[in-house]
Write an enzyme that holds these catalytic residues in place. Structure first.
Site, PDB file in Angstrom:
ATOM      1  CB  SER A 132      51.915  62.522  56.516  1.00 33.85           C
ATOM      2  OG  SER A 132      52.363  62.889  55.226  1.00 33.85           O
ATOM      3  CE1 TYR A 146      55.913  58.963  57.194  1.00 33.09           C
ATOM      4  CE2 TYR A 146      54.892  60.071  55.331  1.00 33.09           C
ATOM      5  CZ  TYR A 146      55.438  60.124  56.599  1.00 33.09           C
ATOM      6  OH  TYR A 146      55.508  61.320  57.261  1.00 33.09           O
TER       7      TYR A 146
END
Ligand code: NDP
Length: 237
Positions: A132, A146
């Site tokens: 990401s 995350y």
């Protein structure tokens, strides 16, 4: 198309969203595709029927199941690890079990899958992990766990690229920004805050990410390894 005819591809987490687009892309390009899913059986079976691919249930939170799945898939030309989950919110309020589960799915599974795949991967094999842009940039609170998991993939790819490079196997991370999926819908509550920090103020499409994955898996990318490939509409710019 047919650029991957005769190639064996395994996608971990392929039933929905970005993973489903990756399955569709490799299947359309002629590969023999197997993909895993955990909860979305109906979607997985529908996608398998539509694309001529094979859907198998494997929970990425279960390390031994992931290793067995990779081993039982035979020698792979391409491994794509897409399965990932979020655990968003105030770290002071988060359930530590949810954070540990995220680490198992987003970090441990990619590592063990990559290592197991490399055992029998032929020269020219490709390992691609979906990270990401949050591995590089965290412009809002509530993303710590995350982001931690996605930046861990960067070190993993750099290290494994060194380990497997002598065998002609490449290891790369694709780092999407906001992509329109169930995890991050284009009309969801986070859209305005995300678009505010982007150069191109909209969500991307799962197919955009699949295109980058296909390029990395193809013959033009044999000299590309240990690298992060960001596709984020300028989120990280
Ligand atoms: P979705 O939540 O829409 O889909 C997730 C996919 O991963 C589903 O196919 C799901 O399968 C599978 N999956 C989730 N948990 C497991 C598990 N424990 N075992 C096996 N499969 C699992 O997510 P996206 O498509 O949006 O995200 C895909 C990847 O891209 C993730 O790694 C995510 O972190 C990353 N990403 C996404 C961005 C976005 O904006 N959408 C931005 C940056 C990165 P099932 O439903 O069957 O459980």
């Amino acid at each position: 198309m047919g650029g991957f005819k005769g190639k064996s591809v395994l996608v971990l987490g392929g039933s929905r969203g970005i993973g489903a687009a990756i399955v569709q892309r490799f299947a359309a390009d002629g590969a023999t595709v197997t993909f895993t899913y955990a909860g979305s059986r109906e979607a997985a079976e529908r996608l398998a029927a539509e694309t001529g691919s094979t859907a198998v249930v494997t929970d990425s939170a279960d390390r031994d199941a992931v290793i067995a799945r990779v081993r039982d898939s035979g020698p792979l030309d391409v491994l794509v690890v897409n399965a990932g989950v979020g655990a968003f919110g105030d770290p002071l309020e988060q359930d530590p079990d949810a954070v540990d589960r995220l680490i198992r799915i987003n970090v441990a599974a990619p590592y063990h899958a990559a290592v197991e795949a490399a055992r029998r991967m032929p020269e020219g094999g490709r390992i691609i992990v979906i990270g990401s842009v949050n591995g590089d940039r965290i412009p809002f609170p509530g993303l710590s766990a995350y982001a931690m998991s996605k930046s861990a993939l960067q070190g993993m790819a750099r290290g494994l690229a060194r380990d497997f490079g002598p065998r002609g196997i490449t290891v790369n991370v694709v780092q999407p920004g906001p992509i329109d999926t169930d995890m991050n819908p284009a009309d969801g509550p986070m859209k305005d805050i995300q678009h505010a920090v982007m150069a191109i103020k909209r969500h991307g499409r799962p197919e955009d990410v699949a295109g980058m994955v296909a390029w990395l898996a193809g013959p033009e990318a044999g000299f590309v390894t240990g690298a992060m490939h960001t596709i984020d509409g300028g989120f990280g710019a």
